[in-house]
Design a protein around this motif. Structure first.
Motif, PDB file in Angstrom:
ATOM      1  N   ALA A   1       0.846  -1.193   0.000  1.00 51.17           N
ATOM      2  CA  ALA A   1       0.000   0.000   0.000  1.00 51.17           C
ATOM      3  C   ALA A   1       0.885   1.247   0.000  1.00 51.17           C
ATOM      4  CB  ALA A   1      -0.915   0.006   1.220  1.00 51.17           C
ATOM      5  N   VAL A   2       0.869   1.985  -1.097  1.00 49.00           N
ATOM      6  CA  VAL A   2       1.602   3.249  -1.172  1.00 49.00           C
ATOM      7  C   VAL A   2       0.664   4.323  -0.611  1.00 49.00           C
ATOM      8  CG1 VAL A   2       2.746   4.893  -2.691  1.00 49.00           C
ATOM      9  CG2 VAL A   2       2.880   2.433  -3.185  1.00 49.00           C
ATOM     10  N   PHE A   3       1.082   4.970   0.493  1.00 49.24           N
ATOM     11  CA  PHE A   3       0.150   5.860   1.185  1.00 49.24           C
ATOM     12  C   PHE A   3       0.534   7.332   1.179  1.00 49.24           C
ATOM     13  CE2 PHE A   3       3.046   4.416   4.506  1.00 49.24           C
ATOM     14  CZ  PHE A   3       3.296   5.563   5.254  1.00 49.24           C
ATOM     15  N   ALA A   4       1.763   7.676   0.814  1.00 46.77           N
ATOM     16  CA  ALA A   4       2.139   9.093   0.814  1.00 46.77           C
ATOM     17  C   ALA A   4       3.345   9.329  -0.075  1.00 46.77           C
ATOM     18  CB  ALA A   4       2.444   9.577   2.237  1.00 46.77           C
ATOM     19  N   MET A   5       3.440  10.568  -0.545  1.00 40.44           N
ATOM     20  CA  MET A   5       4.621  11.048  -1.252  1.00 40.44           C
ATOM     21  C   MET A   5       5.212  12.157  -0.399  1.00 40.44           C
ATOM     22  SD  MET A   5       5.033  12.924  -4.938  1.00 40.44           S
ATOM     23  CE  MET A   5       4.698  14.569  -4.338  1.00 40.44           C
TER      24      MET A   5
END
Length: 168
Positions: free
Chosen positions: A81-85
């Protein structure tokens, strides 16, 4: 000369001047809520992660690859799960770090890059060792702001899961 080809601006075929580095850091969490940190030879503690390859590799694919390369742990891309940049600047270069999270049932991380990492350790988020590698500290603070992790300032953009994105 093809008239359509003459209409395509030349700048579409030239790469931009490099002024950023793109990486990904992975919070690996076990069933007891511990997270995985590696002890770098420089003395900092860090999450698994690294650079995204310039080969049309997705952020999730890079996270899975880096986790496997650095720890030997295998996870499915769909579980990442990619949740932030996060974005900051170091030495005149924009550093863009993607924050990812994966939960694992079990696993014994291996030191696969002994020239970089001396040990992997499962740690409670409330008892993080110090010092943390700056991008890892930024990711952990974005994940759990209540932990009060000190880190260099970074801009944060929340990333929504694909199924929650706005449909046009």
């Amino acid at each position: 000369m093809d008239s359509d080809a003459a209409m395509i601006p030349a700048r579409n075929s030239r790469p931009p001047l490099a002024q950023a580095a793109l990486g990904v850091g992975v919070i690996v969490q076990d069933t007891q809520g511990h997270i995985l940190l590696g002890r770098h030879h420089s003395g900092t503690w860090e999450l698994p992660g690294g650079k995204v390859d310039p080969t049309h590799e997705s952020i999730a694919a890079a996270a899975v690859r880096e986790l496997r390369e650095e720890t030997g742990l295998e996870v499915a891309e769909r579980d990442m799960a990619v949740f932030a940049m996060l974005h900051d600047a170091v030495g005149g270069i924009n550093r863009v770090t993607m924050a990812a999270l994966v939960r694992v049932e079990s696993g014994s991380p291996q030191v696969t890059e002994p020239h970089l990492i001396s040990a992997w350790q499962w740690t409670r988020p409330e008892a993080l060792p110090t010092p943390l590698f700056d991008p890892s500290a930024q990711i952990l603070a974005a994940w759990r702001p209540g932990l009060g992790i000190e880190h260099p300032p970074a801009h944060r953009l929340s990333v929504l899961p694909e199924d929650a994105q706005v449909k046009s």
